[in-house]
Design an enzyme around this catalytic site. Structure first.
Site, PDB file in Angstrom:
ATOM      1  CD  GLU A   2      -6.778  57.270  -0.501  1.00  0.00           C
ATOM      2  OE1 GLU A   2      -5.881  57.167   0.352  1.00  0.00           O
ATOM      3  OE2 GLU A   2      -7.992  57.143  -0.219  1.00  0.00           O
ATOM      4  CD  GLU A  41     -10.024  53.456  -1.020  1.00  0.00           C
ATOM      5  OE1 GLU A  41      -9.937  53.788   0.177  1.00  0.00           O
ATOM      6  OE2 GLU A  41      -9.043  53.211  -1.744  1.00  0.00           O
TER       7      GLU A  41
HETATM    8  O1  AHR Z   1      -9.563  51.260   2.525  1.00  0.00           O
HETATM    9  C1  AHR Z   1      -8.485  51.515   3.360  1.00  0.00           C
HETATM   10  C2  AHR Z   1      -7.509  52.542   2.805  1.00  0.00           C
HETATM   11  O2  AHR Z   1      -8.106  53.802   2.798  1.00  0.00           O
HETATM   12  C3  AHR Z   1      -7.081  52.353   1.374  1.00  0.00           C
HETATM   13  O3  AHR Z   1      -5.995  51.495   1.242  1.00  0.00           O
HETATM   14  C4  AHR Z   1      -6.683  53.737   0.958  1.00  0.00           C
HETATM   15  O4  AHR Z   1      -6.831  53.943  -0.417  1.00  0.00           O
HETATM   16  C5  AHR Z   1      -7.540  54.628   1.809  1.00  0.00           C
HETATM   17  O5  AHR Z   1      -6.808  55.644   2.406  1.00  0.00           O
END
Ligand code: AHR
Length: 511
Positions: free
Chosen positions: A173, A292
């Site tokens: 990210e 994610e």
């Molecule tokens: O999964 C929780 C968080 O969400 C992670 O660390 C990040 O990559 C995302 O913003």
């Protein structure tokens, strides 16, 4: 009663089911690692400190690949802190989650755990505060057989054989202003390109994921992917997508339709990849790692008066974002998995975030039990039963009005066909909150001879759409036998209860 029709034609398929679609994520965050997968001293812990009760649930859940060690955590992480004798490992501040990291758990411990859980390792490197040198050193440490500085250090630390990690994420990210070492697309694109090149010079068999947008509402969404891909197309294999979903202001209809948004998000990234491919005259195809995704009630993450949120004091493995999931959340998760499966020709990897305690399908208590959340079920069944080819379904259905997406189909469906096993697996959700849906499934070119299994997740007796599994009632919501399935003249009829997710396995033969 609402109605829907699904037409399946065995000649209309999308791709082979990518097994890496059923991935998960373990971050050094909250209690995912410590008191989640790892808790020396727990009554079920083995001699390496792995919780066997949690391991058993992980095996039942069935993830195929697990991303590690972050997440935002990785952007400030020094992987060398987590190797070597325990007594020599430094305690560090983790700025991402305002936590003390003891480093008792590191790369060797994770690889050992992944072998126990029978999952592939997907290793993320730090491109927030670090760069090319540390990344290539880590690949040498993990994958080089021996006879060099880093590989011999691995052997000295107890791993004679290389870890042979194939899948690597080039940071996390980095488009997000919250990220340690946040970058512009141009800065990141160049860094990703050079880091990828150097890592592949150490081991050319590895596969690399470049960072895409943190979600589709980022101001830079689209231009970020375009710029990063323009720089690094030849060096990388996948670009990442991240997105979390939640019900806002009680608007359950829009929440239940979020897979429509996920479909559009994926289509947008595919279009961007292919535009860069065409303009750059590239022959190879870059695919997507949706590494994610999940339901996450993210509001108030920084607020000091919220339970389970990031606090001001420095603590070891505090409780962070331990969301408790409802029936509604489980149905949404089922539809998100359907969306990923429908895009299995381009989304080749996906990781539900996270695995234990932190927005997770599995919960555990320190010194106590472990249990399945509601969202455990669609993941577990799809990971087990999605086999062979993904089928391209034609769906016509009654419509539901939503504020966010306009009119949407009352059902959401995906299906796979294993010719070898003579099975079709159908995954279907009824988004309607008050009416049952009568679904007719027409299987062209496939004769149905019977129902192998059928299960449904819906509102339990005496419960409502908010019912959850909690420590005192860990099995309140689960899969129950689905009696509303009938086979007649080659068609299948389903009577889906309101707010439900069902899985039906059919015995089929080419007709
Ligand atoms: O999964 C929780 C968080 O969400 C992670 O660390 C990040 O990559 C995302 O913003």
């Amino acid at each position: 009663m609402t109605h829907a029709r699904i037409t399946i034609d065995r000649d209309f398929t999308i791709a082979d089911v990518p097994r890496r679609l059923f991935g998960s994520f373990v971050e050094h965050m909250g209690r995912c690692v410590y008191t989640g997968i790892y808790e020396p001293g727990h009554p079920t812990a083995d001699d390496r400190g792995y919780r066997k009760d949690v391991l058993e649930l992980v095996r039942e859940l069935g993830p195929t690949v697990v991303r590690y060690p972050g997440g935002n955590f990785v952007s400030g992480y020094r992987w060398e802190d987590g190797i070597g004798p325990l007594a020599d490992r430094p305690r560090r501040i983790d700025g991402a989650w305002h936590t003390i990291e003891t480093n008792a758990f590191g790369l060797h411990e994770f690889v050992g755990w992944a072998r126990e859980a029978d999952v592939e390792v997907m290793e993320a490197i730090n491109l927030g505060t670090r760069g090319v040198e540390e990344a290539r050193a880590l690949v040498e440490y993990a994958n080089h057989p021996g006879g060099t500085y880093w590989s011999d250090l691995r052997r000295k630390n107890g791993a004679e054989e290389p870890f042979d990690i194939k899948l690597w994420c080039l940071g996390n990210e980095l488009d997000g202003p919250w990220q340690i070492g946040h970058k512009t697309a141009r800065e990141y694109g160049r860094l990703a390109q050079e880091t990828a090149k150097a890592m592949k010079l150490v081991d050319d068999s590895i596969e690399l994921v470049a960072v895409g947008s943190s979600n589709r509402y980022m101001e830079t969404f689209g231009t970020w992917e375009h710029t990063v891909l323009t720089h690094a197309y030849d060096e990388i294999d996948y670009i990442s997508m991240h997105e979390y979903y939640q019900e806002r202001s009680g608007d359950a209809a829009s929440f239940l339709a979020e897979a429509v948004g996920m479909d559009a998000f994926i289509d947008g990234v595919v279009a961007t990849i292919d535009a860069v491919k065409a303009a750059g005259k590239h022959a190879k195809q870059v695919d997507i790692s949706f590494d994610e995704w999940n339901v996450w009630y993210a509001e108030g993450i920084d607020s000091d008066d919220q339970p389970n949120q990031v606090k001001k004091e420095w603590r070891e493995h505090p409780r962070l974002i331990e969301d408790t999931y409802s029936v509604t959340d489980a149905v949404v998760v089922g539809t998100l998995l359907n969306s990923l499966l429908r895009h299995g020709d381009r989304v080749r990897i996906a990781n539900q975030a996270q695995l234990v305690n932190v927005i997770a399908p599995i919960r555990s208590e320190e010194g106590g039990p472990a249990w399945r959340q509601t969202i455990f079920w669609p993941f577990a069944r799809m990971a087990a039963l999605a086999r062979g080819r993904i089928l391209r379904l034609a769906v016509s259905a009654d419509q539901l009005a939503t504020e966010k997406f306009g009119d949407v189909d009352v059902i959401d469906a995906a299906a796979t066909w294993s010719e070898q096993e003579g099975r079709v697996a159908l995954f279907v959700a009824n988004r309607g909150l008050s009416e049952a849906t009568d679904v007719t499934v027409d299987l062209r070119g496939l004769g149905v001879s019977g129902v192998v299994s059928s299960e449904v997740l819906t509102i339990p007796e005496g419960g409502d759409r908010h019912t959850s599994n909690v420590e005192s009632a860990p099995d309140a919501v689960g899969l129950t036998p689905f009696a509303g399935v009938g086979v007649q003249d080659g068609s299948v009829r389903l009577n889906l209860p309101p707010l439900s997710w069902a899985v039906v396995e059919l015995e089929v033969a080419v007709s």
